[in-house]
Structures are given as structure tokens and as C-alpha cells.
Write a protein that holds these residues in place. Structure first.
Motif, PDB file in Angstrom:
ATOM      1  N   ARG A 476      41.597  38.679  40.490  1.00 11.44           N
ATOM      2  CA  ARG A 476      42.716  39.521  39.926  1.00 11.44           C
ATOM      3  C   ARG A 476      43.340  38.928  38.772  1.00 11.44           C
ATOM      4  O   ARG A 476      43.766  39.716  37.695  1.00 11.44           O
ATOM      5  CB  ARG A 476      43.636  39.950  40.984  1.00 11.44           C
ATOM      6  N   GLN A 497      39.587  44.698  41.061  1.00 11.55           N
ATOM      7  CA  GLN A 497      40.686  45.734  40.484  1.00 11.55           C
ATOM      8  C   GLN A 497      40.873  47.006  41.278  1.00 11.55           C
ATOM      9  O   GLN A 497      39.790  47.191  42.081  1.00 11.55           O
ATOM     10  CB  GLN A 497      40.126  45.909  39.091  1.00 11.55           C
ATOM     11  N   GLU A 501      43.009  50.109  37.382  1.00  9.04           N
ATOM     12  CA  GLU A 501      42.834  49.042  36.643  1.00  9.04           C
ATOM     13  C   GLU A 501      41.290  49.134  36.136  1.00  9.04           C
ATOM     14  O   GLU A 501      41.032  48.643  34.848  1.00  9.04           O
ATOM     15  CB  GLU A 501      43.090  47.670  37.442  1.00  9.04           C
TER      16      GLU A 501
END
Ligand SMILES: NC(=O)C1=CN([C@@H]2O[C@H](COP(=O)(O)OP(=O)(O)OC[C@H]3O[C@@H](n4cnc5c(N)ncnc54)[C@H](OP(=O)(O)O)[C@@H]3O)[C@@H](O)[C@H]2O)C=CC1
Ligand SMILES: C=C(/C=C/[C@@H](C)[C@H]1CC[C@H]2C3=CC=C4C[C@@H](O)CC[C@]4(C)[C@H]3CC[C@]12C)C(C)C
Length: 544
Positions: A476, A497, A501
Motif C-alpha cells: 500500500r 488498493q 484508489e
């Protein structure tokens, strides 16, 4: 288009139908021998078996395992019939009331992706086992293939004819369909772009079962790359081919820091006339090798040909490291096929994590000829604990970043994952004009055809960070960095994600629009649902 070979084949000899012209000729030769009482079983590698387009075709080299690869099918003239079956299956899905989403029936273990595609257990599967090379149009330099054709088939078919693909990825098992629906890259991608950039046409079965032929003028065309099979079923691909030369002259340049590597690299990649192949491997923060290659017609008077892939020799990444150990640049002339397959024998460097003794000279001498194990086989026999190990303790990711972020990306990788070797591969990203797919028009480009320089920093291996390693946290962090600098995650593996995102990283504007108008949104999941580490399929399928 001129069809190179459409001869209908009977059971000339052997198993199934020949996969390509070379196999066809070998079988005909064998049948001829049998008729004249000859010995059919001895492999006659290098024997001239026929002539195509004025070139002698020789029996292929012994494939891995000492055996000539088993043929699959060879009936390009039946392509249309095979596609009709796919259309019929999609109609069946419609008639059944479109109850679940669709995906290909290719089993999860067969793919090169490390993901275990649990969604295959709950979705409506469509068999897309299309394994034939269809035709080579030498006038327009286009090779038309079915999507399950793999890299090994393409090497066998194109190189003896004096052609190659501008972007020819290095693992034999990768398929054209997978490379197009995901992404593909090679050390020549700084000249030609990613694998989808060398495609000029797609034949696709849409969710309404209609068959369409698409080119760059069609918006759907641009939504296929990075879609992971969520736009339609791909049934044929037109690939550009370029003339090839028999050798690659490769220069190895040792570098002693990430900064030195990034500086040399940037200079080479952005040259007005760059070399044909650029590749790098960092073996640690302070040692790496940058390799620069060009096609060569023949070795020079004082040059020897280096056969990289002979079974008992050290694997390529070890061989390249010797230039660092000797602290010396060097140049070698390598047969083209061996250059392309340089990472195949050791599956990059992942083999040493499966067979720790693989570097021992005695292992290579006695058992080197059986390498590499098939990725599909490794996945098939993978136990739950091994799956867990690969998911939690083994990084398989690549990060495609603007070239000016190369140094920072390597430094972040060192801090967060410390996986070595780090693989470095150059590429460009195009502005595709009116229709831009999941990859945005790169910063600094305005018009169609303009491009920006990128580099793929790929990490495959166990992390060697000194702090406790948490895969999700580390990934991440890197993913956040990619979003910040306008980079992309390779996605042949998992993404950590969130959906939002992921949508920030990949532009979904055209993808959403096309999926809505074609009905693909109803027929297929979003690509995110296939590549996300956290997904609903495991629970639904009730398995690991
Ligand atoms: N140098 C390189 O370029 C390297 C690339 N890779 C990666 O490996 C992957 C390729 O592996 P491979 O085993 O060949 O492919 P996969 O079988 O993993 O396929 C990848 C995706 O493409 C979809 N797909 C494949 N064929 C079709 C088709 N005919 N119609 C619709 N969708 C299709 C699959 O859909 P579904 O889920 O429905 O089956 C799947 O989601 C690529 O994504 C690539 O990024 C790996 C190593 C090196
Ligand atoms: C991204 C690149 C190359 C990647 C390859 C080296 C890896 C891609 C998929 C990887 C694997 C998939 C599944 C596996 C099954 C496991 O049981 C063992 C490991 C593995 C074979 C694993 C090995 C590495 C890959 C082939 C380039 C672009 C750097």
C-alpha cells in the motif's frame, strides 16, 4: 492478406494436429521415413525439413526436458468455426438469463499469473482455447494469431522466417491473450511501447455474442488492454512484425549505486537513436548491471558466440553478475532466440526459491536439461501453505513509473521490500489521441503518437527488509507512491488498493462508457474485482 499455410492435415504422425508449418514439415518427413522403413523416433535437430518463403526450415532445437514440444492443434482454416462455438456459448449465457458474470474457462493454475482465480469457480465459463497461428501477411508485416498462442510458438514460427515481434516477452508460457488483456513488456519497449502497442487489430466476441473486428479507430479497441477479460472474448489479434537478425550484441555495464544506474539508464533510454534492447538488474543498492543490445548479422572477426542457455550453464542473471564481480564491462554476441529466452530457464530468479540447489554445478549438469519447470505445473501442485507463503512472504510486483522517478522508486523498493535482483525494463507510454484507455495520456504529451519515457521496476522474490514485513502495508505504501507520481502497477499479481484508489491509478472513463454501451458491465466483473487482493470470490467459491 496472404495465407502462408492452410493445408488441411490428416493424422500424418504423432499426436494431434501439427501446431505450425515447421511441425507439419517434420511430420511429413517422419511419415516419409516410415514409409521407406526409416527410424522415426530419433530426433534430428537442425535437419532441414523444408523451405518456406525461400528460407530453409530446420527441425527445432530440443525443447526443455530434452523432448520436442508436444504439438497442440493446427487448423487455422477452422478458426471461424471455433469462434462460432464461443458465440454460441455466449448466447447460451443470454438464454439462461445472464445469471452470473462470465470469464474464460482457462483454469487458474494454467496461467502465469500468481493469482488463484477463484472467480472461475462461480462464474459462467466460456472455453476460449484458440491456439493457432493464423497467418503471416508479409506485405503488411502483420502476424494474425489466436489468443492462446504462446511466446514459444511465436519464437518457433517467426525466427526461422527472419521476423520477430518488436516486443517479445521472455517467458515461453505467456500467451498473447494474457499479454493483451493484461500488459506485456520487454527490453525493447522503450522503442515500441507495451505489448498492446504492437497490436493493430482485435477480433472480439461482445456480450451480445456479436463478433467484431476492431482497430485503433474504435473506442472498444482501447479498452481491451488492462481489462483482464472484462470487455469481451478476444478471438484473434493482429501483431506487427519486424525483420530480425540472427544475433544480439550485448554490452554489460556494471554500476555501483542506484544513482549511477538511473543516470546511465536515463542517458541511454532518451538518446535520439537508442539501442534496440535495454535491460537492468540491481543485485543490491550498490551493485547492478545495465545491458545494452543491438541486432547483429554475425559475430565480428574476434568475437565468439555465447550460448547463454545451454542446460549446464549458470543462469542468465548469475552470468550477468559476473561482470560486476570482475568490475569490468564486457560485450557478447548471443543467438537471438537465446537472448529472448534468457530468463526462461530460471523463470527470472524465482527458480532458486523453489529449488535452492539449482545453482550447484552438479544439479545443472545432471538435471539442468529438465528446466524450467512449467509455471502451470508449479501452480497445479501448489499446496495451501505454499500459496500462503507466496501471498504473504514473496513479492511479485512491478511498478511502471515515469523515468524521472526511477531512482526514487528503487529507493522506495529498498526501504519497503528490499527484494533483489530488481528487474529494470524501459518503456514508453503513448498518447493515443481521441480514445485513451486505462493508461492516461502521459504528462507532457499533447497529440496522438507523442509519448513519455517510463521504466518498469519489477520485484520478484522474498523481501529482505530488516524490520518485520507486512505485505499489505508495504504494498500500500508503494501503491500510494505510484498514484502520486502517475505510475501504474503491473497487475499480473494482486493489487492492495481500494476500488477508489485503483480507479485513481487507472483511468476508467472510456472503460466504463464502453462497458455500459456494449453490455460488458452486466456480463463481466470490473477488472478490479479480478485483481484485488481482498475479493469476494474466495468466500463464494468456498475454497482457499
Ligand atoms: N514480460 C512480461 O510482459 C511479463 C508479463 N507477465 C504477465 O503475465 C500475464 C499473462 O499471463 P497468461 O498466463 O498469458 O495470461 P492469463 O491467463 O493470466 O490472462 C490474463 C488475463 O487476460 C484474460 N484473457 C486471456 N485471454 C483472453 C481472451 N482470449 N479473451 C478474454 N480475456 C482473456 C484473462 O481472463 P480470465 O480471467 O477470464 O481468464 C485474465 O484475466 C499478463 O497479464 C502479464 O502482465 C508475467 C511475466 C512477464
Ligand atoms: C513481472 C515479471 C516477471 C514475473 C515472473 C518472474 C513471475 C510472474 C508470475 C510468477 C509466478 C507465478 C506462479 C508461481 C507458482 C508458485 O508455486 C511458484 C512461483 C511461481 C512460479 C511464480 C514465479 C515468478 C513468476 C513467474 C517481469 C516483468 C519481471
Amino acid at each position: 492478406m496472404s495465407t502462408i499455410h492452410t493445408k488441411r492435415i490428416g493424422p500424418i504422425g504423432g499426436y494431434g494436429r501439427p501446431r505450425n508449418d515447421v511441425e507439419l514439415m517434420i511430420r511429413e518427413k517422419k511419415a516419409e521415413r516410415r514409409e521407406t522403413g526409416g527410424d522415426d523416433n530419433k530426433s534430428r535437430v537442425g535437419e532441414v525439413v523444408g523451405v518456406v518463403g525461400g528460407r530453409e526450415i530446420r527441425a527445432p532445437r530440443v525443447a526443455r526436458g530434452g523432448a520436442v514440444e508436444l504439438p497442440r492443434t493446427y487448423a487455422p482454416q477452422e478458426h471461424r468455426e471455433r469462434v462460432k462455438k464461443i458465440q454460441a456459448r455466449v448466447r447460451e449465457w443470454i438464454d439462461l438469463g445472464k445469471q452470473t458474470k462470465m470469464c474464460t474457462a482457462r483454469p487458474g493454475w494454467m496461467t502465469v499469473s500468481p493469482r488463484h482465480a477463484q472467480y472461475k469457480k462461480v462464474m459462467f465459463t466460456v472455453e476460449v482455447d484458440l491456439t493457432d497461428i493464423l497467418e503471416l501477411d508479409e506485405d503488411n508485416k502483420i502476424l494474425r494469431v489466436e489468443p492462446s498462442v504462446n511466446i514459444l510458438q511465436i519464437l518457433d514460427y517467426l525466427l526461422p522466417r527472419g521476423y520477430t515481434l518488436p516486443v517479445l516477452p521472455e517467458l515461453d508460457e505467456l500467451t498473447v491473450g494474457g499479454l493483451v488483456n493484461g500488459y506485456g513488456i520487454e527490453s525493447s519497449s522503450h522503442k515500441y511501447g507495451l505489448f498492446n502497442d504492437i497490436c493493430s487489430g482485435f477480433e472480439l466476441v461482445l456480450p451480445n455474442a456479436q463478433l467484431v473486428n476492431l482497430g485503433p479507430e474504435d473506442p472498444i479497441f482501447h479498452t481491451v488492454p488492462w481489462s483482464f477479460g472484462t470487455v469481451g472474448f478476444l478471438t484473434a489479434i493482429d501483431l506487427q512484425v519486424i525483420p530480425a537478425q540472427p544475433y544480439v550484441r550485448l554490452k554489460y555495464i556494471p554500476v555501483y549505486s542506484m544513482r549511477e544506474c538511473a543516470e546511465l539508464w536515463t542517458h541511454e533510454q532518451t538518446k535520439q537513436v537508442p539501442v534496440e534492447f535495454i535491460e537492468g538488474m540491481m543485485y543490491g543498492p550498490n551493485e547492478g548491471v545495465v545491458m545494452l543490445g543491438d541486432f547483429a548479422e554475425a559475430p565480428g572477426p574476434n568475437e565468439q558466440v555465447v550460448h547463454l542457455n545451454t542446460w549446464y550453464k549458470p543462469y542468465f542473471y548469475k552470468h550477468a553478475k559476473e561482470f560486476i564481480d570482475r568490475r569490468q564491462e564486457g560485450t557478447e554476441v548471443i543467438p537471438l532466440r537465446q537472448y529472448y529466452q534468457r530468463h526462461n530457464r530460471s523463470i527470472f530468479w524465482s527458480l532458486e526459491d523453489q529449488i535452492p540447489v539449482c545453482h550447484h554445478w552438479l544439479f545443472r549438469l545432471l538435471l539442468g536439461w529438465i528446466l524450467p519447470p512449467r509455471v502451470a505445473f508449479l501452480k497445479l501442485i501448489e499446496s495451501d501453505s505454499v500459496t500462503n507463503f507466496y501471498e504473504e512472504k514473496y513479492v511479485m510486483q512491478d511498478f511502471l513509473v515515469p523515468l524521472n522517478c526511477m531512482l526514487e522508486t528503487m529507493e522506495i523498493c529498498e526501504k519497503e521490500i528490499a527484494v533483489y535482483p530488481l528487474w529494470l525494463c524501459p518503456h514508453i507510454m503513448f498518447n493515443t489521441g481521441r480514445y485513451q484507455g486505462k493508461i492516461r495520456a502521459p504528462q507532457g504529451t499533447e497529440k496522438e503518437g507523442e509519448y513519455a519515457h517510463y521504466v518498469d521496476v519489477a520485484a520478484v522474490g522474498p523481501p529482505r527488509v530488516t524490520h518485520p514485513f507486512d505485505m499489505t502495508k508495504a504494498m500500500r505504501t508503494v501503491e500510494g507512491y505510484l498514484r502520486k507520481v502517475g505510475g501504474y502497477q503491473g497487475n499480473y499479481s494482486y493489487t492492495y488498493q481500494t476500488r477508489e484508489e485503483y480507479r485513481q491509478m487507472f483511468d476508467h472513463t472510456l472503460y466504463d462508457e464502453v462497458r455500459k454501451t456494449t453490455g460488458a458491465a452486466e456480463a463481466f466483473p470490473e477488472s478490479y474485482d479480478k485483481v484485488a487482493r481482498k475479493n469476494q470470490w474466495k468466500k463464494q467459491a468456498g475454497t482457499r
